[in-house]
Each structure stands twice: as structure tokens, then as C-alpha cells.
Design a protein around this motif. Sequence first.
Motif, PDB file in Angstrom:
ATOM      1  N   THR A  36       0.832  -1.193   0.000  1.00 14.94           N
ATOM      2  CA  THR A  36       0.000   0.000   0.000  1.00 14.94           C
ATOM      3  C   THR A  36       0.872   1.250   0.000  1.00 14.94           C
ATOM      4  N   PRO A  37       0.839   2.048  -1.064  1.00 15.43           N
ATOM      5  CA  PRO A  37       1.553   3.324  -1.000  1.00 15.43           C
ATOM      6  C   PRO A  37       1.018   4.149   0.173  1.00 15.43           C
ATOM      7  N   SER A  38       1.912   4.690   0.985  1.00 11.74           N
ATOM      8  CA  SER A  38       1.515   5.340   2.230  1.00 11.74           C
ATOM      9  C   SER A  38       2.242   6.660   2.430  1.00 11.74           C
ATOM     10  N   THR A  39       1.606   7.533   3.217  1.00 13.81           N
ATOM     11  CA  THR A  39       2.253   8.768   3.635  1.00 13.81           C
ATOM     12  C   THR A  39       3.130   8.452   4.842  1.00 13.81           C
ATOM     13  N   VAL A  40       3.983   9.387   5.195  1.00 11.75           N
ATOM     14  CA  VAL A  40       4.844   9.199   6.362  1.00 11.75           C
ATOM     15  C   VAL A  40       3.998   9.046   7.621  1.00 11.75           C
ATOM     16  N   THR A  41       2.920   9.809   7.719  1.00 10.66           N
ATOM     17  CA  THR A  41       2.029   9.706   8.878  1.00 10.66           C
ATOM     18  C   THR A  41       1.422   8.316   8.969  1.00 10.66           C
ATOM     19  N   GLU A  42       0.984   7.766   7.848  1.00 10.34           N
ATOM     20  CA  GLU A  42       0.412   6.417   7.836  1.00 10.34           C
ATOM     21  C   GLU A  42       1.460   5.374   8.199  1.00 10.34           C
ATOM     22  N   VAL A  43       2.690   5.580   7.737  1.00  5.33           N
ATOM     23  CA  VAL A  43       3.781   4.673   8.083  1.00  5.33           C
ATOM     24  C   VAL A  43       4.024   4.703   9.587  1.00  5.33           C
ATOM     25  N   ALA A  44       4.058   5.913  10.159  1.00  5.73           N
ATOM     26  CA  ALA A  44       4.295   6.055  11.596  1.00  5.73           C
ATOM     27  C   ALA A  44       3.215   5.337  12.402  1.00  5.73           C
ATOM     28  N   LEU A  45       1.968   5.495  12.000  1.00  6.24           N
ATOM     29  CA  LEU A  45       0.867   4.831  12.715  1.00  6.24           C
ATOM     30  C   LEU A  45       0.941   3.317  12.572  1.00  6.24           C
ATOM     31  N   ALA A  46       1.212   2.841  11.370  1.00  5.60           N
ATOM     32  CA  ALA A  46       1.249   1.399  11.121  1.00  5.60           C
ATOM     33  C   ALA A  46       2.405   0.721  11.854  1.00  5.60           C
ATOM     34  N   LEU A  47       3.550   1.392  11.911  1.00  9.53           N
ATOM     35  CA  LEU A  47       4.733   0.792  12.536  1.00  9.53           C
ATOM     36  C   LEU A  47       4.882   1.162  14.004  1.00  9.53           C
ATOM     37  N   LYS A  48       3.981   2.029  14.479  1.00 10.70           N
ATOM     38  CA  LYS A  48       4.012   2.487  15.882  1.00 10.70           C
ATOM     39  C   LYS A  48       5.355   3.127  16.225  1.00 10.70           C
ATOM     40  N   VAL A  49       5.782   4.056  15.363  1.00 12.53           N
ATOM     41  CA  VAL A  49       6.987   4.841  15.590  1.00 12.53           C
ATOM     42  C   VAL A  49       6.627   6.312  15.476  1.00 12.53           C
ATOM     43  N   SER A  50       7.532   7.182  15.877  1.00 14.50           N
ATOM     44  CA  SER A  50       7.275   8.617  15.771  1.00 14.50           C
ATOM     45  C   SER A  50       7.301   9.035  14.297  1.00 14.50           C
ATOM     46  N   PRO A  51       6.618  10.138  13.965  1.00 17.37           N
ATOM     47  CA  PRO A  51       6.673  10.626  12.581  1.00 17.37           C
ATOM     48  C   PRO A  51       8.099  10.943  12.126  1.00 17.37           C
ATOM     49  N   ASN A  52       8.934  11.441  13.036  1.00 13.62           N
ATOM     50  CA  ASN A  52      10.326  11.723  12.672  1.00 13.62           C
ATOM     51  C   ASN A  52      11.071  10.446  12.299  1.00 13.62           C
ATOM     52  N   ARG A  53      10.851   9.389  13.066  1.00 14.68           N
ATOM     53  CA  ARG A  53      11.502   8.101  12.782  1.00 14.68           C
ATOM     54  C   ARG A  53      10.991   7.544  11.446  1.00 14.68           C
ATOM     55  N   ALA A  54       9.683   7.659  11.220  1.00 14.53           N
ATOM     56  CA  ALA A  54       9.103   7.182   9.964  1.00 14.53           C
ATOM     57  C   ALA A  54       9.702   7.940   8.781  1.00 14.53           C
ATOM     58  N   GLN A  55       9.846   9.258   8.911  1.00 11.97           N
ATOM     59  CA  GLN A  55      10.435  10.070   7.839  1.00 11.97           C
ATOM     60  C   GLN A  55      11.874   9.652   7.581  1.00 11.97           C
TER      61      GLN A  55
END
Length: 88
Positions: A36-55
Motif C-alpha cells: 500500500t503506497p503510504s504517507t509518512v504519517t500512515e507509516v508512523a501509525l502502522a509501525l508504531k513509531v514517531s513521525p520523525n523516525r518514519a520520515q
Amino acid sequence: MTVTSPLPPIRHATAAQAALLLDVTLRALLGLLMTTPSTVTEVALALKVSPNRAQYLVGKLQRADIAVITAVEPRAGRGMRRYGVTPR
């Protein structure tokens, strides 16, 4: 008689790409972006990490030419980018 192959040319991963593809800490992210193509925010939520870490993680894959921007959704300011992994 010329025989043409319907298959795309084979692309080999660079050493840096191979290291990232084999990194166990990136497997969940790679799996998410492949399905699923995802935004950084969606990645952060899915992986349970901070948005900075996801970015940071998405940026690593993007700099290695593993993840690409698949779409830019308009919004006020800079558009939201969707990242995905293209099959190779």
C-alpha cells in the motif's frame, strides 16, 4: 527471425540497496510500502513509531532508490507525498 522477450530487463540491486533490503528492521516498512503506497504519517501509525523516525526510515529507502513517490495529494502548503516500492 528475431525473438523478442516480453520480460523487462533484469535490474540488479547495488550493494547499498541490498544492505537495506536485507535489514530486518526495515522489513515491516518494506512490506507496508510494497502492498500500500503510504504517507509518512500512515507509516508512523502502522509501525508504531514517531513521525520523525518514519520520515527517517522512508528517506533512507528513497535515497537508495528503493522507495519512490507514487502520488502527491494536494493540501495547504506542501502536498502530502505517498511512497511506495516499485516491483523490480
